[in-house]
Design an enzyme around this catalytic site. Structure first.
Site: not given
Length: 275
Positions: A76, A103, A169, A173, A202
């Site tokens: 993790d 990723n 989120y 980012k 995606v």
């Protein structure tokens, strides 16, 4: 003749975090197909083993004689203690990582500010930002010693353009975007390359996780248009890694053709089934 020359990947060792599914899994398999060695890292051990086998199959099918060494690590990235001992979990012949693909990351919920659970906030920052930074620091130290290496971070259109219902989120980012850009400036006097891949829509497990397992809600996100696939983004990652050593793809923003920003897209009208 292949226009996409991947010969520079032959025998390279690639570490992919979040490799158990989606973009991470597709990226690992494509690097394997290109003749690289791949270390797969994620929290789900069973899923990792399946992807590792897909890597073996892809490498065998390629017919290449270089690369083909694969190793999985259950870890993790949000656990700093685990990250600190990461290199000890690699076999000796794969300890020299050439390409790091950060990723690992996720989004949870669409709640607005004031209604967001502390656990969701802390979890996203711990993985998307702090985990990415911890892993990057570990390998940048190694890259500086060898004066070689490539850091590829998975950003997002959310790191460029915020939107309602995505405050946490998008904040994570944006942090990845700033961190990656700063890193590139800090290693400009070295041969180390730094890349940020910024996908738009995606279709992976991404939206399923965001909607806490609600598959119907996740499907609606992509209704009426053709979203990108995990393989689409994997191709961009591997392409960036395969550029000549003097070429650095600093940022790559990738949309499906019917998306123009985080919130602007075109969806084909539904056909009237009664006609």
């Amino acid at each position: 003749m292949s226009v996409f020359n991947a010969s520079r990947l032959l025998g390279k060792t690639v570490l992919v975090t979040g490799a158990s599914s989606g973009i991470g899994a597709a990226t690992a398999v494509l690097f394997a197909k290109g003749g690289a060695n791949v270390i797969l890292l994620a929290r789900r051990a069973d899923a990792l083993q399946k992807v590792q086998e897909e890597c073996r199959v892809a490498h065998r099918a390629s017919g290449l004689n270089q690369g083909g060494k694969f190793h999985s690590v259950q870890l993790d990235v949000s656990d700093k203690t685990q990250v600190a001992s990461l290199l000890d979990k690699f076999p000796n012949d794969l300890r020299q990582v050439d390409i790091l693909v950060n990723n690992a990351g996720y989004v949870l919920g669409v709640e607005h500010v004031g209604d967001i659970a502390d656990a969701d906030i802390e979890g996203m920052f711990a993985t998307n930002v702090l985990g990415l930074i911890s892993v990057t620091q570990l390998f940048v130290r190694e890259f500086k010693k060898r004066q070689a290496g490539h850091v590829i971070n998975l950003g997002s259109i959310a790191g460029i353009e915020p939107y309602a219902g995505g405050s946490i989120y998008t904040a994570t980012k944006h942090a990845v975007h700033a961190f990656t850009a700063s890193l590139m400036r800090e290693v400009v006097n070295t041969p180390i390359r730094v890349t940020e891949i910024q996908p738009g829509m995606v279709e992976t497990e991404f939206s399923v996780i965001r909607f806490r397992g609600d598959n119907s809600a996740a499907k609606k996100v992509y209704e009426g248009l053709e979203p990108l696939t995990a393989v689409d983004i994997a191709e961009e990652i591997v392409w960036a890694a395969a550029r000549p050593p003097h070429v650095n793809i600093a940022e790559l923003l990738v949309f499906p053709v019917n998306q123009a920003s985080a919130t602007i897209n075109y969806r084909a009208p539904k056909k009237d089934s009664s006609l």
